[in-house]
Design a protein around this motif. Structure first.
Motif, PDB file in Angstrom:
ATOM      1  N   TYR A   1     -22.337  -2.366 -29.294  1.00  0.00           N
ATOM      2  CA  TYR A   1     -23.127  -1.281 -28.741  1.00  0.00           C
ATOM      3  C   TYR A   1     -23.718  -1.680 -27.396  1.00  0.00           C
ATOM      4  O   TYR A   1     -24.232  -2.796 -27.246  1.00  0.00           O
ATOM      5  CB  TYR A   1     -24.274  -0.921 -29.683  1.00  0.00           C
TER       6      TYR A   1
ATOM      7  N   ALA B   1     -26.745  -0.747 -24.633  1.00  0.00           N
ATOM      8  CA  ALA B   1     -28.077  -0.168 -24.687  1.00  0.00           C
ATOM      9  C   ALA B   1     -28.766  -0.288 -23.338  1.00  0.00           C
ATOM     10  O   ALA B   1     -28.498  -1.236 -22.584  1.00  0.00           O
ATOM     11  CB  ALA B   1     -28.906  -0.867 -25.760  1.00  0.00           C
TER      12      ALA B   1
ATOM     13  N   TRP C   1     -28.817   4.265 -26.515  1.00  0.00           N
ATOM     14  CA  TRP C   1     -27.706   3.555 -27.150  1.00  0.00           C
ATOM     15  C   TRP C   1     -26.420   4.347 -27.033  1.00  0.00           C
ATOM     16  O   TRP C   1     -26.424   5.583 -27.088  1.00  0.00           O
ATOM     17  CB  TRP C   1     -28.002   3.333 -28.633  1.00  0.00           C
TER      18      TRP C   1
END
Length: 121
Positions: free
Chosen positions: A95, A97, A111
């Motif tokens: 991920y 962010a 995110w």
């Protein structure tokens, strides 16, 4: 508000490389520190790397030091994670962010949806 979209994940053999991209829209990423996290099945989301707004300061997890490199191109509104010498234990959803500088997920407000990285042995 900033929207983040990761790309570049896939299946790779151990020892191989991948480059993840995180394309931002809605706001310039110059306003944010950019981070990468990962989450393997059955495990908590864990910190991988972070880079400050200017790109002058970075931090990475001990497990990826010397193998993964975080970078950013503010002009392209994109952050990157270069992953070399990949190991099966790097398999996870990765991920991107955006937020404040730190290694905790709580430091980040925005995110992406994540991209799967699978490393075969």
């Amino acid at each position: 508000q900033v929207q983040l979209v990761e790309s570049g994940g896939g299946l790779v053999q151990a020892g191989g490389s991948l480059r993840l991209s995180c394309a931002a829209s809605g706001r310039t990423i110059r306003l944010y520190s950019m981070g990468w996290f990962r989450q393997a099945p059955g495990k908590e989301r864990e910190f991988v790397a972070v880079m400050s707004k200017s790109g002058g300061t970075t931090e990475s997890a001990d497990s990826v030091k010397g193998r993964f490199t975080i970078s950013r191109d503010n002009a392209k509104n994109t952050a990157y994670l270069q992953m070399d010498s990949l190991k099966p234990e790097d398999t996870a959803v990765y991920y991107c962010a955006a937020g404040s500088y730190g290694s905790s997920p709580l430091a980040f407000n925005y995110w992406g949806q994540g991209t799967q990285v699978t490393v075969s042995s």
